[in-house]
Motif scaffolding. Structure first.
Motif, PDB file in Angstrom:
ATOM      1  N   ARG A 132       3.957   2.970   5.761  1.00 62.78           N
ATOM      2  CA  ARG A 132       3.906   1.476   5.766  1.00 62.78           C
ATOM      3  C   ARG A 132       3.483   0.929   4.468  1.00 62.78           C
ATOM      4  NH1 ARG A 132       2.206   2.749  11.158  1.00 62.78           N
ATOM      5  NH2 ARG A 132       3.804   1.854  12.569  1.00 62.78           N
ATOM      6  N   ASP A 133       4.166  -0.250   3.945  1.00 63.07           N
ATOM      7  CA  ASP A 133       3.797  -0.747   2.833  1.00 63.07           C
ATOM      8  C   ASP A 133       3.000  -2.024   3.102  1.00 63.07           C
ATOM      9  OD1 ASP A 133       3.325  -1.810   0.200  1.00 63.07           O
ATOM     10  OD2 ASP A 133       5.623  -1.491  -0.257  1.00 63.07           O
TER      11      ASP A 133
ATOM     12  N   LEU B 206      -0.895   1.555   1.076  1.00 70.42           N
ATOM     13  CA  LEU B 206       0.227   2.215   1.864  1.00 70.42           C
ATOM     14  C   LEU B 206      -0.507   2.918   2.929  1.00 70.42           C
ATOM     15  CD1 LEU B 206       2.376   4.135  -0.957  1.00 70.42           C
ATOM     16  CD2 LEU B 206       3.206   2.348   0.580  1.00 70.42           C
TER      17      LEU B 206
ATOM     18  N   VAL C  93      -2.327   0.780  -4.392  1.00 71.28           N
ATOM     19  CA  VAL C  93      -1.806   0.780  -5.595  1.00 71.28           C
ATOM     20  C   VAL C  93      -2.440   0.752  -6.822  1.00 71.28           C
ATOM     21  CG1 VAL C  93       0.014  -0.588  -6.855  1.00 71.28           C
ATOM     22  CG2 VAL C  93       0.319  -0.568  -4.477  1.00 71.28           C
TER      23      VAL C  93
ATOM     24  N   THR D  86       8.660   2.305  -2.607  1.00 66.92           N
ATOM     25  CA  THR D  86       8.697   3.003  -1.345  1.00 66.92           C
ATOM     26  C   THR D  86       9.904   3.630  -1.114  1.00 66.92           C
ATOM     27  OG1 THR D  86       9.005   1.144  -0.180  1.00 66.92           O
ATOM     28  CG2 THR D  86       6.643   1.701  -0.509  1.00 66.92           C
TER      29      THR D  86
END
Length: 120
Positions: free
Chosen positions: A45-46, A51, A99, A108
């Motif tokens: 999942r971004d 993440l 990030v 991703t």
């Protein structure tokens, strides 16, 4: 806060569905087909600057968690938490990462491909 509680509830229900074990602790073929499960399972999942990586594998087909963390870091993420739990013959890994560079971000699709290669 309410969205987080709803999300936790959804994940708990999903985990319960996925961990239905037969006598040996493995999913029988009918369960596997019913829920579309084939181990190992990877879900990423971004969340923009963060993440969540969820991995589910069997005890017989396992991988080293440090290898997953290494791939995440090579792709530009900094792991802030990692957890592992075993239910029956299944191992659940959950990693949260941020990030490193907002300008660069994380690709991703490439991350997913590399992790799939690692766990398959």
């Amino acid at each position: 806060m309410m969205q987080l509680k709803e999300r936790v509830g959804e994940l708990v229900k999903k985990k319960q569905r996925l961990t239905m074990d037969n006598k040996q602790g493995d999913l029988d073929p009918s369960d596997s087909m019913r829920i579309g499960l084939q181990l190992p399972v990877l879900e990423i999942r971004d969340y923009g600057l963060g993440l969540e990586v969820n991995l589910m594998s069997g005890l017989r087909k396992n991988f080293m968690l440090f290898e997953v963390i290494t791939v995440l870091e090579e792709e530009g993420a900094s792991v802030v938490s990692a957890s592992l739990s075993t239910v029956g013959n299944k191992v659940f890994h959950t990693l949260h990462a941020q990030v490193k560079s907002v300008r660069v971000g994380i690709e991703t699709s490439r991350l997913c491909k590399r992790l799939q290669e690692l766990i398959s």
